[in-house]
Each structure stands twice: as C-alpha cells, then as structure tokens.
Design an enzyme around this catalytic site. Structure first.
Site, PDB file in Angstrom:
ATOM      1  N   HIS A  56     -20.473  32.466   9.710  1.00 43.02           N
ATOM      2  CA  HIS A  56     -21.869  32.710   9.364  1.00 43.02           C
ATOM      3  C   HIS A  56     -22.723  32.670  10.628  1.00 43.02           C
ATOM      4  O   HIS A  56     -22.251  32.302  11.693  1.00 43.02           O
ATOM      5  CB  HIS A  56     -22.370  31.723   8.308  1.00 43.02           C
ATOM      6  CG  HIS A  56     -22.412  30.289   8.731  1.00 43.02           C
ATOM      7  ND1 HIS A  56     -21.279  29.545   8.992  1.00 43.02           N
ATOM      8  CD2 HIS A  56     -23.463  29.431   8.916  1.00 43.02           C
ATOM      9  CE1 HIS A  56     -21.627  28.308   9.319  1.00 43.02           C
ATOM     10  NE2 HIS A  56     -22.946  28.222   9.270  1.00 43.02           N
ATOM     11  N   HIS A  58     -25.415  30.947  11.768  1.00 40.64           N
ATOM     12  CA  HIS A  58     -26.138  29.821  12.340  1.00 40.64           C
ATOM     13  C   HIS A  58     -25.739  29.573  13.799  1.00 40.64           C
ATOM     14  O   HIS A  58     -24.571  29.705  14.173  1.00 40.64           O
ATOM     15  CB  HIS A  58     -25.935  28.553  11.511  1.00 40.64           C
ATOM     16  CG  HIS A  58     -26.719  28.560  10.235  1.00 40.64           C
ATOM     17  ND1 HIS A  58     -26.446  27.705   9.188  1.00 40.64           N
ATOM     18  CD2 HIS A  58     -27.781  29.315   9.834  1.00 40.64           C
ATOM     19  CE1 HIS A  58     -27.306  27.936   8.197  1.00 40.64           C
ATOM     20  NE2 HIS A  58     -28.111  28.897   8.564  1.00 40.64           N
ATOM     21  N   ASP A  60     -25.247  27.002  15.617  1.00 41.24           N
ATOM     22  CA  ASP A  60     -24.212  26.027  15.960  1.00 41.24           C
ATOM     23  C   ASP A  60     -22.806  26.534  15.634  1.00 41.24           C
ATOM     24  O   ASP A  60     -21.827  25.802  15.790  1.00 41.24           O
ATOM     25  CB  ASP A  60     -24.474  24.676  15.291  1.00 41.24           C
ATOM     26  CG  ASP A  60     -24.406  24.733  13.778  1.00 41.24           C
ATOM     27  OD1 ASP A  60     -24.776  25.760  13.197  1.00 41.24           O
ATOM     28  OD2 ASP A  60     -23.987  23.730  13.165  1.00 41.24           O
ATOM     29  N   HIS A  61     -22.720  27.789  15.221  1.00 39.00           N
ATOM     30  CA  HIS A  61     -21.419  28.434  15.014  1.00 39.00           C
ATOM     31  C   HIS A  61     -21.264  29.703  15.855  1.00 39.00           C
ATOM     32  O   HIS A  61     -20.186  30.291  15.875  1.00 39.00           O
ATOM     33  CB  HIS A  61     -21.229  28.777  13.538  1.00 39.00           C
ATOM     34  CG  HIS A  61     -21.066  27.570  12.669  1.00 39.00           C
ATOM     35  ND1 HIS A  61     -19.849  27.164  12.150  1.00 39.00           N
ATOM     36  CD2 HIS A  61     -21.972  26.644  12.253  1.00 39.00           C
ATOM     37  CE1 HIS A  61     -20.017  26.060  11.450  1.00 39.00           C
ATOM     38  NE2 HIS A  61     -21.300  25.725  11.496  1.00 39.00           N
ATOM     39  N   HIS A 114     -24.689  28.652   1.436  1.00 37.29           N
ATOM     40  CA  HIS A 114     -25.242  28.013   2.634  1.00 37.29           C
ATOM     41  C   HIS A 114     -26.055  29.042   3.408  1.00 37.29           C
ATOM     42  O   HIS A 114     -27.204  28.801   3.782  1.00 37.29           O
ATOM     43  CB  HIS A 114     -24.099  27.450   3.470  1.00 37.29           C
ATOM     44  CG  HIS A 114     -24.534  26.790   4.740  1.00 37.29           C
ATOM     45  ND1 HIS A 114     -25.309  25.647   4.755  1.00 37.29           N
ATOM     46  CD2 HIS A 114     -24.299  27.108   6.044  1.00 37.29           C
ATOM     47  CE1 HIS A 114     -25.531  25.283   6.005  1.00 37.29           C
ATOM     48  NE2 HIS A 114     -24.941  26.155   6.799  1.00 37.29           N
ATOM     49  N   ASP A 133     -19.197  26.271   6.753  1.00 34.33           N
ATOM     50  CA  ASP A 133     -20.100  25.268   6.194  1.00 34.33           C
ATOM     51  C   ASP A 133     -20.256  25.415   4.676  1.00 34.33           C
ATOM     52  O   ASP A 133     -21.240  24.944   4.111  1.00 34.33           O
ATOM     53  CB  ASP A 133     -21.476  25.359   6.864  1.00 34.33           C
ATOM     54  CG  ASP A 133     -21.484  24.772   8.266  1.00 34.33           C
ATOM     55  OD1 ASP A 133     -20.435  24.309   8.730  1.00 34.33           O
ATOM     56  OD2 ASP A 133     -22.559  24.806   8.903  1.00 34.33           O
ATOM     57  N   HIS A 171     -17.814  20.752  10.304  1.00 35.56           N
ATOM     58  CA  HIS A 171     -18.467  19.517  10.739  1.00 35.56           C
ATOM     59  C   HIS A 171     -17.668  18.281  10.334  1.00 35.56           C
ATOM     60  O   HIS A 171     -16.929  18.289   9.356  1.00 35.56           O
ATOM     61  CB  HIS A 171     -19.872  19.408  10.132  1.00 35.56           C
ATOM     62  CG  HIS A 171     -20.831  20.438  10.623  1.00 35.56           C
ATOM     63  ND1 HIS A 171     -21.624  20.247  11.723  1.00 35.56           N
ATOM     64  CD2 HIS A 171     -21.109  21.681  10.157  1.00 35.56           C
ATOM     65  CE1 HIS A 171     -22.363  21.327  11.920  1.00 35.56           C
ATOM     66  NE2 HIS A 171     -22.075  22.212  10.975  1.00 35.56           N
TER      67      HIS A 171
END
Length: 255
Positions: A56, A58, A60-61, A114, A133, A171
């Site tokens: 996805h 985001h 942080d990915h 998400h 996530d 995570h």
C-alpha cells in the site's frame, strides 16, 4: 527449492521482509520502509534485490523505493488502485494476478480497508502471506480509507487461507495487541497461551512474527467477530459480524 524469508526491523516499529528464491537468486523486498535497512539486510544475507512488492501507499512502506530503485534497478510492483501514489512503479497488480520472484509464484489478494487499494501477496506453495497493514499478529490495521464492512471482508479473505500459512505483517505490535485482546476475550485460553509465548520472545529480543492463520483464528479478536461468544462479550449479540468487528476496532482505536 523452498523460499527463504529474512525479517528485519526498521523505522520505529516497522518490519521489513526479504523473500528469496535460492534457485534463481531473485530477491524481493516486501515494501520498502527505508532504504538503509533494506540494504543492510541484503548485505547480511548476501542477496541481490530484484523486486519490490508494495502492499500500500503509506510512506512507512514506500519511502525507500527511490534509493533502492536507483541502486539496484529493481522492478517495483504495486497495487493498481494506488499506483499513482507510489514512486517509480513498473507493474501494477489487482485481485487474482500472479507475481513471480524468480521461480516463486505468488498471487494477489485485494485487502482494502486500511487503505482503499491495499493488497496482500500470497505464496501458496511456500505457505506464506505478506499482509502489510491489513492483518497483524493479534490485531489488524486501522480502518483509514475504507470502512469496517470492507475491512471485515478483507480479513475474511486472509482468514480463509490454510491454517499453516505463515503471516508476515508490517509492524511489531503484538504485545500491545494482546493486552487489548484480553479486554475483549478475557477467558480465551489460546490467547493466554499466546501471551506467554510472546512475552518470552520479547524478553529474548526476538520478533513475535510470523504467526500463522490458525494461531490468529484462535486468538485474534478481529478475526473472530462472527463468533456468538465474541459478539456477546462486546454487547452486540445477534448483530452482523462486520458491526461486531467495527465495535472491536473502535475500542482498539481508543485504547
């Protein structure tokens, strides 16, 4: 030859994962939270990056994609519905599409909730799922761009995989998730057993993932919202499962 998986921490609480085909030498990073951590993992394993499989959009990915693409010239595969929000995408995929990493074959599950276009990668022959996530160990992602009914359907897709499928998520939240889960199902024996195991892993400085679909079905309240006893615990007996899920997710948001 079976797939090899290398798990490593990055950022504050993210996990990075390398998926390696020992026969061809191909290696995929599942998401790219930060380039330096991925490069350190490649150095530690001696593997060469050929692909990045994005779950996805985001940051942080995905923040590591530009540097890794520049360094390795790797292919970037991303969900079709989010490709415009991800850097340097070479190939887009959607539900049912096949993805190859060398001789390893995976398939795409669309698991929105998400984010609106979130996907998961399932490598059936190796009994692996990379769930980003959407599904965590004893938890699930926040419902940010979708709605609870959508997220519940995504979780059902993952729950339907074979019990011995190993789950790699984005995570390290397991211990906190367990503390919350005990408030939903205080008498769940599988959850109590899992708590003891996880505390031992954390004390030893070891990761708490992967878990398996079977373990999550027994102890993760977000996968158990269609069970009458779980609905009763949150005061929603007789309601649709997605509404029970929504209540559990909202309680977790506030915990």
């Amino acid at each position: 030859m079976p797939a090899q998986v290398h798990l490593f921490p990055c950022l504050k609480d993210n996990y990075g994962v390398l998926l390696h085909d020992p026969q061809s030498g191909a290696t995929a990073a599942i998401d790219a939270p930060e380039a330096a951590a991925v490069e350190a993992a490649l150095k530690a394993t001696g593997w060469k990056l050929t692909d990045i499989l994005v779950t996805h959009h985001h940051a942080d990915h995905t923040d590591g994609i530009p540097a890794l693409k520049q360094h390795y010239g790797c292919r970037v595969v991303a969900p079709e519905a989010e490709a415009k929000r991800i850097s340097l995408v070479d190939e887009t995929v959607r539900e049912g599409d096949k993805v190859r990493v060398g001789g390893l074959e995976g398939r795409v599950l669309e698991t929105p909730g998400h984010t609106a276009g979130h996907i998961s990668y399932v490598f059936d022959a190796d009994k692996l799922v990379f769930a980003g996530d959407t599904l965590f160990s004893i938890g699930c992602g926040r419902v940010i761009e979708g709605n609870p009914e959508m997220m519940w359907q995504s979780l059902l897709k993952l729950r339907g995989l074979p019990d011995d499928t190993r789950i790699y998520c984005g995570h390290e939240y397991t211990l906190a998730n367990i503390r919350f889960a005990r408030t939903v199902e205080p008498n769940n024996k599988a959850l109590a057993t899992r708590e003891a195991e996880v505390k031992g892993l954390v004390t030893a400085g070891k990761p708490t993932i992967p878990s398996t679909i079977g373990e999550e079905k027994a102890a993760n309240p977000f996968l158990r919202a269609d069970l009458p006893e779980v609905a009763a615990e949150v005061g929603l007996s007789g309601n649709p499962a997605w509404k029970v899920f929504a209540e559990i997710r909202e309680r977790k948001n506030k915990s």
